[in-house]
Design a protein around this motif. Structure first.
Motif, PDB file in Angstrom:
ATOM      1  N   ALA A 136      31.411-100.850 108.432  1.00  0.00           N
ATOM      2  CA  ALA A 136      30.491-101.585 109.305  1.00  0.00           C
ATOM      3  C   ALA A 136      29.403-100.669 109.856  1.00  0.00           C
ATOM      4  O   ALA A 136      28.228-101.073 109.946  1.00  0.00           O
ATOM      5  CB  ALA A 136      31.269-102.239 110.450  1.00  0.00           C
ATOM      6  N   CYS A 137      29.754 -99.452 110.211  1.00  0.00           N
ATOM      7  CA  CYS A 137      28.746 -98.508 110.726  1.00  0.00           C
ATOM      8  C   CYS A 137      27.704 -98.184 109.667  1.00  0.00           C
ATOM      9  O   CYS A 137      26.492 -98.143 109.944  1.00  0.00           O
ATOM     10  CB  CYS A 137      29.418 -97.230 111.214  1.00  0.00           C
ATOM     11  SG  CYS A 137      30.441 -97.450 112.690  1.00  0.00           S
ATOM     12  N   THR A 138      28.136 -97.956 108.439  1.00  0.00           N
ATOM     13  CA  THR A 138      27.177 -97.640 107.383  1.00  0.00           C
ATOM     14  C   THR A 138      26.338 -98.860 107.015  1.00  0.00           C
ATOM     15  O   THR A 138      25.158 -98.718 106.650  1.00  0.00           O
ATOM     16  CB  THR A 138      27.911 -97.120 106.142  1.00  0.00           C
ATOM     17  OG1 THR A 138      28.875 -98.092 105.713  1.00  0.00           O
ATOM     18  CG2 THR A 138      28.618 -95.823 106.452  1.00  0.00           C
ATOM     19  N   LEU A 140      25.323-101.115 109.150  1.00  0.00           N
ATOM     20  CA  LEU A 140      24.299-101.180 110.197  1.00  0.00           C
ATOM     21  C   LEU A 140      23.206-100.140 109.958  1.00  0.00           C
ATOM     22  O   LEU A 140      22.016-100.413 110.160  1.00  0.00           O
ATOM     23  CB  LEU A 140      24.939-100.978 111.562  1.00  0.00           C
ATOM     24  CG  LEU A 140      25.822-102.119 112.076  1.00  0.00           C
ATOM     25  CD1 LEU A 140      26.454-101.743 113.417  1.00  0.00           C
ATOM     26  CD2 LEU A 140      25.017-103.407 112.214  1.00  0.00           C
ATOM     27  N   TRP A 143      21.069-101.406 107.202  1.00  0.00           N
ATOM     28  CA  TRP A 143      20.296-102.575 107.627  1.00  0.00           C
ATOM     29  C   TRP A 143      19.070-102.149 108.429  1.00  0.00           C
ATOM     30  O   TRP A 143      17.955-102.651 108.198  1.00  0.00           O
ATOM     31  CB  TRP A 143      21.180-103.501 108.444  1.00  0.00           C
ATOM     32  CG  TRP A 143      20.498-104.778 108.851  1.00  0.00           C
ATOM     33  CD1 TRP A 143      19.769-105.021 109.979  1.00  0.00           C
ATOM     34  CD2 TRP A 143      20.481-106.003 108.113  1.00  0.00           C
ATOM     35  NE1 TRP A 143      19.302-106.299 110.005  1.00  0.00           N
ATOM     36  CE2 TRP A 143      19.725-106.933 108.876  1.00  0.00           C
ATOM     37  CE3 TRP A 143      21.028-106.417 106.902  1.00  0.00           C
ATOM     38  CZ2 TRP A 143      19.506-108.247 108.441  1.00  0.00           C
ATOM     39  CZ3 TRP A 143      20.813-107.719 106.469  1.00  0.00           C
ATOM     40  CH2 TRP A 143      20.072-108.616 107.230  1.00  0.00           C
ATOM     41  N   PHE A 144      19.250-101.233 109.372  1.00  0.00           N
ATOM     42  CA  PHE A 144      18.122-100.804 110.192  1.00  0.00           C
ATOM     43  C   PHE A 144      17.189 -99.848 109.442  1.00  0.00           C
ATOM     44  O   PHE A 144      16.064 -99.634 109.894  1.00  0.00           O
ATOM     45  CB  PHE A 144      18.627-100.150 111.479  1.00  0.00           C
ATOM     46  CG  PHE A 144      19.207-101.131 112.454  1.00  0.00           C
ATOM     47  CD1 PHE A 144      18.404-102.099 113.056  1.00  0.00           C
ATOM     48  CD2 PHE A 144      20.563-101.119 112.754  1.00  0.00           C
ATOM     49  CE1 PHE A 144      18.940-103.009 113.952  1.00  0.00           C
ATOM     50  CE2 PHE A 144      21.111-102.037 113.644  1.00  0.00           C
ATOM     51  CZ  PHE A 144      20.283-102.986 114.255  1.00  0.00           C
ATOM     52  N   ARG A 148      18.341-103.783 103.312  1.00  0.00           N
ATOM     53  CA  ARG A 148      19.150-104.951 103.670  1.00  0.00           C
ATOM     54  C   ARG A 148      19.847-105.576 102.479  1.00  0.00           C
ATOM     55  O   ARG A 148      20.906-106.186 102.620  1.00  0.00           O
ATOM     56  CB  ARG A 148      18.244-105.963 104.374  1.00  0.00           C
ATOM     57  CG  ARG A 148      17.719-105.421 105.704  1.00  0.00           C
ATOM     58  CD  ARG A 148      16.829-106.379 106.433  1.00  0.00           C
ATOM     59  NE  ARG A 148      16.402-105.807 107.713  1.00  0.00           N
ATOM     60  CZ  ARG A 148      15.568-106.394 108.550  1.00  0.00           C
ATOM     61  NH1 ARG A 148      15.032-107.571 108.240  1.00  0.00           N
ATOM     62  NH2 ARG A 148      15.244-105.804 109.696  1.00  0.00           N
ATOM     63  N   ALA A 151      22.962-103.512 102.109  1.00  0.00           N
ATOM     64  CA  ALA A 151      23.896-103.802 103.192  1.00  0.00           C
ATOM     65  C   ALA A 151      24.596-105.140 102.969  1.00  0.00           C
ATOM     66  O   ALA A 151      25.812-105.268 103.185  1.00  0.00           O
ATOM     67  CB  ALA A 151      23.154-103.816 104.529  1.00  0.00           C
TER      68      ALA A 151
END
Length: 265
Positions: A136-138, A140, A143-144, A148, A151
């Protein structure tokens, strides 16, 4: 003063009524100023859609259909080999084939070996509570960083793990090494660890100077999870190998999907 009307030319006229080319005026699709024979516009600007830049369709004619992204041949062959191996192991489990005898002897021989706390720690690396936050951290981060598509594909690959593993466990109904309970094939912990850590490595690789470090870390974490599961007697070795095969296909699909979204170099 009344103007004298000019004679109107008809379709059969071939006389001097035809328009004459005036020197010094540019006419569309005439030869360029340098005499190269290339068409140019009257305002000396290049055309918006030059024919040389248009792609051809499969029949060889000029068209506007963009090329369809395809999996590279090495990815297709690798995914096919992993899927074939997974199908063979699944068939052996369902048919109680000859591969199960050496698999169970090896599993019972390895169960209980090594330090139990370390083996438990390795096996727990495949828990959803551990692997999912890492992914989940990777996701995000990607994504930022405006990756995307990658992700989203990573999230879909992780969601496919329970969607595939749970029905397979119910279908094969294989008994565990040190228990009478069933539903141990394939290894969900192995599949979870490999997809989570492998997808995280693929997401972080474009932003690191030494991208191979993330791939090595993913391999080591997956290997540690697999060893811990077998040493603690939670899974047979073939359960773990099947998890590798299933995870490998998902990661190859993720890699191909992220590559198809990148612009050609």
């Amino acid at each position: 003063m009344r103007e004298t009307p000019r004679p109107q030319g008809t379709a059969g006229d071939v006389g001097p009524g035809l328009p004459q080319r005036r020197p010094g005026r540019a006419i569309a699709h005439t030869a360029g100023a340098s005499g190269s024979g290339t068409p140019h516009r009257s305002d000396s600007r290049p055309p918006h859609t030059p024919r040389g830049a248009r792609h051809t369709d499969p029949t060889g004619h000029l068209g506007t259909i963009p090329p369809v992204p395809r999996w590279p041949v090495p990815l297709v062959s690798t995914a096919g080999a992993l899927l074939a191996l997974f199908l063979v192991i699944t068939w052996q489990v369902l048919a109680d084939g000859p591969l199960l005898d050496p698999d169970e002897r090896l599993g019972l021989e390895l169960a209980g070996r090594g330090p139990a706390p370390l083996a438990d720690f390795f096996a727990d690396l495949g828990n959803m509570q551990v692997a999912l936050p890492v992914l989940a951290c990777t996701v995000l981060v990607a994504w930022f960083r405006r990756a995307r598509r990658a992700a989203l594909y990573a999230a879909l690959a992780m969601a496919a793990v329970p969607a595939l593993v749970v029905p397979l466990k119910l279908w094969t109904d294989r008994q565990g090494p040190l228990t009478e309970a069933t539903g141990y094939y394939p290894s969900g912990h192995t599949t979870t660890a490999m997809v989570a850590y492998g997808a995280a490595a693929l997401l972080l690789a474009p932003y690191l100077r030494r991208s191979w470090v993330t791939l090595v870390a993913a391999v080591l974490l997956t290997a540690a999870t697999s060893v811990g599961l077998v040493l603690r007697g939670y899974h047979w070795p073939l359960d773990v190998v099947a998890g590798w095969c299933l995870s490998g296909v998902l990661l190859l699909a993720l890699h191909a999907g992220t590559r198809s979204g990148q612009p050609p170099k």
